[in-house]
Design an enzyme around this catalytic site. Structure first.
Site, PDB file in Angstrom:
ATOM      1  CB  SER A 197      -0.815   0.069   0.989  1.00 14.82           C
ATOM      2  OG  SER A 197       0.050  -0.287   2.568  1.00 14.82           O
ATOM      3  CG  HIS A 225      -4.384  -1.156  -1.904  1.00 17.91           C
ATOM      4  ND1 HIS A 225      -4.513   0.106  -2.203  1.00 17.91           N
ATOM      5  CD2 HIS A 225      -3.927  -1.292  -1.099  1.00 17.91           C
ATOM      6  CE1 HIS A 225      -4.082   0.320  -0.503  1.00 17.91           C
ATOM      7  NE2 HIS A 225      -3.629  -0.330  -0.200  1.00 17.91           N
ATOM      8  CE  LYS A 256      -7.627  -0.194   0.423  1.00 18.44           C
ATOM      9  NZ  LYS A 256      -7.477   0.746   1.735  1.00 18.44           N
TER      10      LYS A 256
HETATM   11  N1  PMP Z   1      -5.469  -4.523   4.329  1.00 17.42           N
HETATM   12  C1  PMP Z   1      -4.215  -3.094   3.002  1.00 17.42           C
HETATM   13  C2  PMP Z   1      -3.340  -3.449   2.266  1.00 17.42           C
HETATM   14  C3  PMP Z   1      -4.278  -1.946   3.220  1.00 17.42           C
HETATM   15  O1  PMP Z   1      -4.432  -0.929   2.481  1.00 17.42           O
HETATM   16  C4  PMP Z   1      -5.940  -1.864   4.342  1.00 17.42           C
HETATM   17  C5  PMP Z   1      -6.886  -0.125   3.823  1.00 17.42           C
HETATM   18  N2  PMP Z   1      -5.693   1.089   3.969  1.00 17.42           N
HETATM   19  C6  PMP Z   1      -7.027  -2.942   4.806  1.00 17.42           C
HETATM   20  C7  PMP Z   1      -6.464  -3.990   4.823  1.00 17.42           C
HETATM   21  C8  PMP Z   1      -8.245  -2.397   5.807  1.00 17.42           C
HETATM   22  O2  PMP Z   1      -9.446  -1.732   5.213  1.00 17.42           O
HETATM   23  P1  PMP Z   1     -10.166  -1.232   5.798  1.00 17.42           P
HETATM   24  O3  PMP Z   1      -9.957   0.663   4.929  1.00 17.42           O
HETATM   25  O4  PMP Z   1     -11.361  -2.172   4.745  1.00 17.42           O
HETATM   26  O5  PMP Z   1     -10.299  -1.382   7.317  1.00 17.42           O
END
Ligand code: PMP
Length: 409
Positions: A197, A225, A256
């Site tokens: 990310s 992602h 996302k």
């Molecule tokens: N895994 C990754 C790689 C993420 O980037 C995110 C959110 N930023 C999450 C899990 C968590 O997801 P959520 O926003 O649905 O809580």
């Protein structure tokens, strides 16, 4: 009285420090605020679109995970409104007890079909998926093996498990093999981000899957992602590499490409059945609200009906990658619509972000400890719905700010 007794009784009454002391001492964020360089919790007064309104001013958004531009899509909003009309605003309970609706079950079936796994289970956030799944599966005699750059929710899921946690160097397959060898006799789960990310690089899934086979480990991929972004039909990292049958568990979030909030895990029916009865973040937390379930269902339909959205996303991604490179910026190792510009020290990132804001561009910062010291980033990400004209404005803003900051000549 014996002097030792006096001393002991004094020690017994000695008060500890106030647990709030750390809060009173915490001044880093306040220092940034007073310099006008605080880039967090910025207030937006409009929908997550390529252009947003902030402080009454129109800005170009390049800090959103709304990859396919679906959060404000009329069909998605209509589905959410209809769901609210029928089911109300919330479920007032967990999936386990009173909070399972027919649309939850239908979405699970739809997601399982989409991901091409036997079963899927939906949670109220992606974060909760990682917490619940990892802690349910990794018991006290087991090992969970993760990439150093994995998302915080994976790390926290590991912390909640009773197993041993081993981290390998980012995307370093020799380091992963070293750990697998060392723990050959234990039951092992490898958990990786499909797309990382911070810098948008892709996990080396073919090597990971073959090492997992060699040493008898299971593989879970966090496709937060990647869903809607990677693969011929947007099914994520496993589809991208043609390894859908080799990955045991695929996790996704709705926050996302899927335009809402919530998350899921998909895998074989028995494993999902087990997780359903042991994931505490599922069992002891209220179920996803009807509006979000209906939004995701509509977003999945659009992903299948409008593949051109993914093509536009990649067209925009290539334009921006080439644009930043052409201007002379140091672009990280991205292979996806997350494009991060290396700016050096944390302070550079804060200053650059605020100068971009002045120029009408909303971009995010990633600073240490989330990234290595001295490698702070301006993290940008793109939507299918950005226009060429908007992206050209972004590049012009970066050129101006980059020159002032000495990031480019
Ligand atoms: N895994 C990754 C790689 C993420 O980037 C995110 C959110 N930023 C999450 C899990 C968590 O997801 P959520 O926003 O649905 O809580």
């Amino acid at each position: 009285m014996d002097s030792r007794l006096v001393q002991n009784s004094q020690m017994a009454v000695k008060r500890s420090a106030d647990i709030f002391d750390k809060c009173f001492r915490f001044d880093k964020a306040k220092a940034l605020m007073s310099q006008g360089l605080y880039p967090y919790f910025r207030v937006i007064e409009s929908a997550q679109e390529p252009e947003i309104i902030m402080n009454g001013r129109r800005m170009i958004m390049i800090g959103s995970n709304n990859y396919l531009g679906l959060t404000n899509h009329p069909k998605v909003k209509k589905a959410a409104i209809e769901a609210i009309k029928k089911y109300g605003a919330g479920c007032a309970g967990s999936r386990f007890l009173n909070g399972t609706l027919d649309i939850h079950v239908e979405l699970e079936e739809k997601l399982a079909r989409f991901i091409r796994k036997e079963a899927a289970l939906i949670f109220s956030t992606g974060f909760q998926v990682n917490l619940g799944v990892i802690s349910a599966l990794v018991g006290k005699d087991d090992v969970v093996i993760i990439d150093k750059m994995d998302h915080a929710s994976i790390i926290d899921g590991c912390r909640l498990s009773f197993g041993e946690i081993k981290k390998f160097r980012h995307n370093d397959m020799a380091d992963l093999e070293r750990i697998l060898k060392e723990y050959e006799s234990k039951d092992k789960l490898i958990v990786i981000d499909g797309v990382f990310s911070m810098e948008g690089d892709i996990a080396k899934l073919p090597e990971i899957v073959s090492l997992a086979k060699k040493y008898g480990a299971r593989v879970m991929v966090d496709d937060a992602h990647s869903i809607g972004v990677l693969g011929k039909t947007g099914r994520g990292t496993a589809e991208h590499f043609g390894l859908e049958d080799e990955v045991d568990l695929i996790m996704g979030t709705y926050s996302k490409s899927l335009a809402s909030i919530g998350g899921f895990i998909a895998g074989s029916a028995d494993v999902i059945h087990y997780i359903k009865h042991f994931a505490r973040s599922l069992i002891f937390s209220a179920s996803p609200p009807p509006a979000s379930v209906a939004s995701v269902s509509a977003a999945l339909d659009i992903i299948e009906e409008e593949p051109e959205r993914r093509e536009l996303l990649w067209k925009n991604t290539r334009k921006m990658f080439d644009g930043f490179k052409g201007l002379g910026f140091e672009v990280g190792p991205t292979q996806t619509p997350i494009i991060s510009i290396v700016v050096g020290e944390n302070q550079n990132a804060f200053t650059t972000a605020m100068m971009l804001q002045e120029e009408g561009v909303f971009a995010n910062v990633a600073v240490s400890p989330a990234v290595p010291n001295g490698r702070a980033l301006i993290r940008t990400s793109y939507m299918a719905t950005h226009t060429d004209e908007q992206l050209d404005r972004v590049l012009r803003a970066f050129e101006k700010v980059g020159k002032t900051m000495g990031l480019i000549k």
